[in-house]
Design a protein around this motif. Structure first.
Motif, PDB file in Angstrom:
ATOM      1  N   GLN A 469      21.709 -30.121  21.405  1.00 20.94           N
ATOM      2  CA  GLN A 469      23.058 -30.577  21.773  1.00 20.94           C
ATOM      3  C   GLN A 469      24.008 -30.031  22.074  1.00 20.94           C
ATOM      4  OE1 GLN A 469      24.947 -32.186  17.576  1.00 20.94           O
ATOM      5  NE2 GLN A 469      22.874 -32.344  16.850  1.00 20.94           N
ATOM      6  N   HIS A 472      22.756 -29.924  25.814  1.00 19.46           N
ATOM      7  CA  HIS A 472      22.995 -31.393  26.612  1.00 19.46           C
ATOM      8  C   HIS A 472      24.656 -31.469  27.245  1.00 19.46           C
ATOM      9  CE1 HIS A 472      22.539 -36.058  25.968  1.00 19.46           C
ATOM     10  NE2 HIS A 472      22.130 -35.234  27.553  1.00 19.46           N
ATOM     11  N   GLN A 473      25.317 -30.941  26.099  1.00 19.88           N
ATOM     12  CA  GLN A 473      26.865 -31.212  26.341  1.00 19.88           C
ATOM     13  C   GLN A 473      27.198 -30.457  27.974  1.00 19.88           C
ATOM     14  OE1 GLN A 473      28.341 -29.851  22.341  1.00 19.88           O
ATOM     15  NE2 GLN A 473      28.389 -32.008  21.990  1.00 19.88           N
ATOM     16  N   ARG A 474      26.402 -29.283  27.699  1.00 21.24           N
ATOM     17  CA  ARG A 474      27.334 -28.685  28.990  1.00 21.24           C
ATOM     18  C   ARG A 474      26.532 -28.502  29.752  1.00 21.24           C
ATOM     19  NH1 ARG A 474      25.579 -23.873  24.714  1.00 21.24           N
ATOM     20  NH2 ARG A 474      26.896 -23.203  23.491  1.00 21.24           N
ATOM     21  N   ALA A 475      25.463 -29.659  30.108  1.00 26.81           N
ATOM     22  CA  ALA A 475      24.435 -30.368  31.532  1.00 26.81           C
ATOM     23  C   ALA A 475      25.616 -30.990  31.615  1.00 26.81           C
ATOM     24  CB  ALA A 475      23.188 -30.689  30.236  1.00 26.81           C
ATOM     25  N   GLU A 476      25.792 -31.958  31.023  1.00 27.74           N
ATOM     26  CA  GLU A 476      26.814 -32.969  31.318  1.00 27.74           C
ATOM     27  C   GLU A 476      28.319 -32.793  31.725  1.00 27.74           C
ATOM     28  OE1 GLU A 476      27.266 -36.350  28.351  1.00 27.74           O
ATOM     29  OE2 GLU A 476      25.401 -36.965  28.815  1.00 27.74           O
ATOM     30  N   LEU A 477      28.602 -31.423  31.093  1.00 27.16           N
ATOM     31  CA  LEU A 477      29.752 -30.624  31.709  1.00 27.16           C
ATOM     32  C   LEU A 477      29.874 -30.494  33.091  1.00 27.16           C
ATOM     33  CD1 LEU A 477      31.389 -29.222  28.715  1.00 27.16           C
ATOM     34  CD2 LEU A 477      32.053 -30.405  29.783  1.00 27.16           C
ATOM     35  N   SER A 478      28.961 -29.002  32.367  1.00 25.16           N
ATOM     36  CA  SER A 478      28.131 -29.319  34.755  1.00 25.16           C
ATOM     37  C   SER A 478      27.617 -30.435  35.702  1.00 25.16           C
ATOM     38  CB  SER A 478      26.835 -27.921  34.414  1.00 25.16           C
ATOM     39  OG  SER A 478      27.044 -27.278  33.150  1.00 25.16           O
ATOM     40  N   ALA A 479      27.283 -31.327  35.488  1.00 23.02           N
ATOM     41  CA  ALA A 479      26.690 -32.079  36.271  1.00 23.02           C
ATOM     42  C   ALA A 479      28.268 -32.491  36.703  1.00 23.02           C
ATOM     43  CB  ALA A 479      25.911 -33.308  35.326  1.00 23.02           C
ATOM     44  N   ALA A 480      28.827 -33.192  36.461  1.00 20.09           N
ATOM     45  CA  ALA A 480      30.509 -33.432  36.506  1.00 20.09           C
ATOM     46  C   ALA A 480      31.250 -32.741  37.556  1.00 20.09           C
ATOM     47  CB  ALA A 480      31.381 -34.308  34.555  1.00 20.09           C
ATOM     48  N   ASP A 483      29.558 -32.530  41.297  1.00 21.85           N
ATOM     49  CA  ASP A 483      29.497 -34.051  41.213  1.00 21.85           C
ATOM     50  C   ASP A 483      31.085 -33.780  42.084  1.00 21.85           C
ATOM     51  OD1 ASP A 483      28.617 -36.127  41.801  1.00 21.85           O
ATOM     52  OD2 ASP A 483      29.488 -37.933  40.535  1.00 21.85           O
ATOM     53  N   PHE A 494      18.396 -33.053  32.425  1.00 18.25           N
ATOM     54  CA  PHE A 494      18.070 -32.075  30.788  1.00 18.25           C
ATOM     55  C   PHE A 494      17.620 -33.302  30.433  1.00 18.25           C
ATOM     56  CE2 PHE A 494      19.136 -33.095  26.509  1.00 18.25           C
ATOM     57  CZ  PHE A 494      19.207 -31.715  26.031  1.00 18.25           C
TER      58      PHE A 494
END
Lengths: 534, 385
Positions: A469, A472-480, A483, A494
């Protein structure tokens, strides 16, 4: 070996089987129980004398600090506080059965008994009373039954039918025969004259008269016939739950429970008897329904000894907190899934409790936690190795951070099976996907990766409880973040995998490689003129 | 400490687990597996995660294989079998010979083990029989397995499910829209004398069905059953979700017929009140149960064992010989692992061996983080898009 002392919490067949195994192995055992442990139930004890076992009776565990190899336990009895130091702890408390009477809207009455009362009474009609002609068993009509319950009901019905000439009827939804010998038992009961009425979506109507006696009315599914039974006795099934003592011990020991309250997390990596805390083992009826005491005991004894041997192995590689950098924010204490961070003025890692998952190091806002081999420099070195493997630089360069327990073996198996993709793939194997800090992800891009894959275990399959989890959170933050930087979407993906999914793993890499081929190469890469300008 | 040797027959999840546990306690193990690949049936099962892990345990096999193959005290004899077997006064003497059995379906599965040169003769102080099970062969059932291409077994389904994207129809490779599972094929069957529930198939079928639904939500899945058995720690929740996602019918179809376009028509009756019903499916999965492995009676005769009435082995079938896992009767992966460790404990007690790990070799320190670069050039030409 005799230096080890193991505390076994519980006073039932399983707890004594564990004591028996450890005593045979000449390991000292303290068997502690809330009741009179010196006088165990007769069936629980195999031998008259256990030279290595001492008992503590009427005690309640109130705290357990320390780590595998040395736990400090505090017990409270009615008039004293008892302290014990042990090497490991085995929670082997009991379960309990709660009658399902309330589910059936039945008021207590002489003609309505929970299954346990019938079994405790020796499963025979009471002496002196009128003989029973008919007994109805209610099994799993409101909640799903269990093989252990179905087995007890079928054995009781068979005994009443054979030895006392009682017509027994078992009213059941799914008949749970997934246990040793239960299908054969159900055949034997049928052959002896026990009637089975099975319900699928419907159920019987239970009518209770003012005197408490019950009548049972239903339409038999297969034949469509209506039956009205006026049994001498209605036997109500029960729900098996861990005892309150077990639940309380799980809280004191700080170990995870499953959704039904049994004292082991619903996580395959804990099987058979492990917990989230090294050196704390769970076994027996409070761990799971219908466990075989002997099998549980062997597993607990082996796990304890194997764990203790591992404890002495490599303490130096555990996580270490640099006191100069630590600001005591206690993030590590909160995120550690293994209770390996203790607070003693400042947070400290308990090396024998540490699983080296790296979650704390990645989460620490001050980068104050170091794990040998899992440092930022290690990540940077490995990331750089991928770039040098493709000097021509004509294929997309992918860094895949892979959990050692799932994605890494899956990808390695895919490579061994000849899978391939249109990219240079740098598989960086980590102990847990939760060990990858956002700055490590970004540094892969800084080092000219065209794309980054973060491949973790499926939800609810993380050995470190929530490492996937966090990843996943860190991947979403990094992707944002990427971007916003204009790096374009799709460069950071992820996904979750299991170790036995090599084909899926290959498909993920193939699809990702194709995506990257459609994107421009990483702007920092040597392939672009911008690089030359900088 | 005496240098004990133990022979473990079968390298499925039970045999692997027993061998690793014994090796941790300093016992030298000969692990004999008739197939090429280690891991037995469980190594061919698919992960059935939906949006989360559903606790089927199939992924645990990878770790069990890795543990056994990396332990220097375990000598692995793949594609081998026990030949002559003789009990001497204190020990067992035997030969290990080539089994000539490769992986069913050909090829080397991942996890194929190190293959030490089989010694002509070997000896052991104790034996663990972990010969596992066979899947029931449904050829004599009226479902047309082996005749209709779109009637497959649970094991065949598991292998299909290992491919990305989920199940395909054998006849044309299309994605089946209507799938039926038939439970208890070869289990709970008095005509066959199979008076046992195979225990794993309700979990395997419902978990697989929900995985298929999660990959392709439009798929309609029907499960024909006698009684749905509990599995997993949160069965109530899983069962409720299954009742919503799937069509559960309490009836076992009597016959299957092929229809045009590769479909399979099933005929079933839900009870005297209901007329016989027909339904057509694109794919039918037979939840074939466990049976004692072929050749177990012959092996038992050579080992001097008497099997139980069911045809399975009993727990301690002879002095010095211990049975572990599904060779004792149907068991899940998790139960098989626990049973194998229990067998290991009973072996240690039998050997009267101090339960000491003192001889344990220090585990090779594993770097927390490592890497492996696969350059694109390593790909086979032609596979690159």
């Amino acid at each position: 070996m005799t230096a080890f002392r193991i505390c076994v919490l519980g006073n039932n067949a399983c707890a004594w089987e564990i004591a028996d195994r450890l005593d045979t192995a000449q390991v000292k055992v303290i068997l502690a129980a809330t009741d009179e442990a010196g006088d165990p139930r007769p069936h629980a004890r195999r031998r008259a004398v256990y030279p290595h076992v001492e008992t503590l009776s009427g005690v309640r565990l109130s705290s357990c600090s320390g780590q595998l190899g040395r736990f400090d336990l505090v017990f409270e009895s009615r008039d004293a506080v008892i302290r014990q130091t042990v090497s490991a702890v085995v929670l082997a408390e009991s379960d309990e059965r709660r009658p399902n009477q309330a589910f059936y809207d039945l008021k207590p009455a002489t003609g309505i008994v929970p299954l346990s009362s019938l079994l405790d009474g020796g499963c025979r009609p009471p002496a002196g009373a009128a003989p029973w002609k008919q007994v109805v068993f209610l099994n799993g009509l409101r909640t799903e039954s269990q093989p252990v319950m179905a087995g007890d009901i079928m054995r009781a019905a068979l005994q009443l039918q054979n030895e006392h000439g009682v017509q027994c009827c078992i009213l059941t939804r799914n008949l749970k025969v997934a246990g040793e010998g239960l299908e054969a038992l159900s055949r034997e009961a049928r052959a002896a004259g026990v009637l089975f009425f099975k319900f699928t979506n419907s159920g019987p109507t239970l009518l209770q008269a003012d005197d408490g006696s019950a009548r049972v009315r239903f339409v038999d599914d297969p034949t469509g016939k209506e039956f009205v039974l006026a049994p001498d006795l209605v036997v109500v099934d029960e729900t098996v739950r861990p005892s309150d003592a077990a639940t309380e011990l799980a809280r004191v020991l700080g170990i995870e429970s499953d959704p039904a309250g049994f004292v082991q997390a619903d996580n395959v990596h804990r099987l058979p008897v492990a917990t989230n805390r090294r050196g704390v083992i769970v076994a027996g009826p409070a761990r799971t329904v219908g466990a075989d005491a002997a099998v549980e005991a062997s597993n607990a004894a082996l796990e304890v000894l194997i764990g203790l041997a591992a404890a002495t192995a490599d303490v130096s590689t555990a996580a270490q907190i640099e006191s100069g950098r630590c600001i005591r924010c206690l993030t590590c204490l909160r995120v550690c899934p293994y209770r390996a961070v203790a607070l003693d003025g400042r947070p400290q890692v308990l090396p024998a409790a540490c699983e080296r998952c790296g979650i704390c190091a990645a989460a620490c806002p001050r980068e104050a936690i170091r794990i040998a081999g899992l440092e930022r420099e290690d990540f940077h070195r490995f990331i750089a190795a991928g770039r040098t493997a493709d000097p021509a630089g004509d294929s997309p360069s992918v860094v895949a951070f892979c959990c050692r327990r799932s994605a890494a073996p899956a990808l390695r198996a895919a490579v061994a099976a000849g899978s391939c993709w249109a990219a240079t793939l740098n598989i960086i194997e980590v102990p847990c996907a939760g060990s990858i800090a956002p700055d490590v992800i970004l540094s892969a891009f800084r080092q000219e990766a065209d794309g980054v894959l973060i491949l973790a275990c499926h939800a609810d399959n993380c050995h470190s409880r929530h490492g996937n989890q966090l990843a996943h959170q860190r991947a979403e933050l990094s992707a944002a973040f990427l971007d916003r930087c204009g790096a374009g979407p799709g460069r950071l993906v992820f996904k979750t995998l299991a170790s036995n999914m090599p084909a899926e793993a290959a498909a993920i890499v193939t699809a990702f490689s194709a995506t990257l081929r459609d994107l421009k190469p990483n702007a920092r890469s040597a392939r672009t003129p911008e690089k030359e300008l900088t | 400490m005496p240098d004990h040797r133990v022979l473990v027959i079968g390298a499925g999840i039970g045999g692997l687990t027993a061998a690793s546990a014994l090796a941790l306690f300093g016992v030298q193990v000969d692990l004999v597996e008739r197939r090429t690949a280690l891991g037995g049936h469980a190594a061919r099962f698919a992960c059935k995660a939906t949006d989360r892990c559903v606790k089927c345990g199939a992924c645990l096999v990878t770790e069990a294989i890795a543990a056994a193959t990396s332990d220097p005290r375990i000598r692995i004899h793949a594609e081998s079998r026990v030949g002559e077997f003789r009990r001497t006064s204190q020990r067992f003497e035997f030969t290990i010979e080539r089994s000539g059995e490769a992986m069913p379906g050909g090829g080397r599965a991942p996890g194929a083990g190190r293959d030490a040169a089989p010694p002509a003769a070997a000896s052991a102080d104790a034996v663990v029989l972990a010969a596992g099970f066979d899947a029931f062969d449904p050829k004599d059932k009226a479902y047309g397995h082996g005749v209709f291409p779109n009637v497959i077994t649970l094991l065949e389904m598991e292998q299909e499910l290992r491919q990305p994207g989920g199940l395909k129809r054998p006849s044309d490779g299309s994605a089946p829209q209507r799938i039926a599972f038939i439970q208890c094929v070869g289990s709970r069957d008095a005509k066959l004398g199979h008076l046992w529930c195979s225990q794993f198939c309700c979990g395997a079928a419902l978990r697989a069905a929900r995985r298929i639904k999660s990959l392709r939500p439009q798929t309609e899945i029907t499960v024909f059953y006698i009684d749905i058995q509990s599995f997993g720690r949160d069965f109530e929740t899983f069962y409720r979700q299954s009742q919503q996602d799937l069509r559960l019918i309490r009836a076992i179809p009597s016959e299957a017929f092929a229809v045009d376009g590769g479909g399979v028509r099933l005929i079933y009756t839900e009870g005297a009140l209901h007329p016989a019903t027909e339904a057509v499916f694109d794919l039918v999965v037979l939840s074939t149960g466990m049976v004692p492995p072929a050749g177990l009676d012959e092996l038992a005769a050579r080992l001097g064992l008497i099997l139980a009435d069911t045809g399975y082995a009993s727990r301690d079938p002879a002095n010095g010989i211990f049975a572990a896992g599904a060779v004792r009767g149907p068991m899940s992966i998790a139960d098989s692992m626990a049973d194998a460790r229990d067998a290991a404990a009973r072996v240690l007690a039998f050997l009267d061996r101090p339960w000491s790990l003192a001889e344990r070799l220090p585990a090779a320190p594993r770097p927390p983080c490592s890497h492996l670069v696969i350059p694109q050039g390593a790909c086979k030409a032609g596979d690159v898009r």
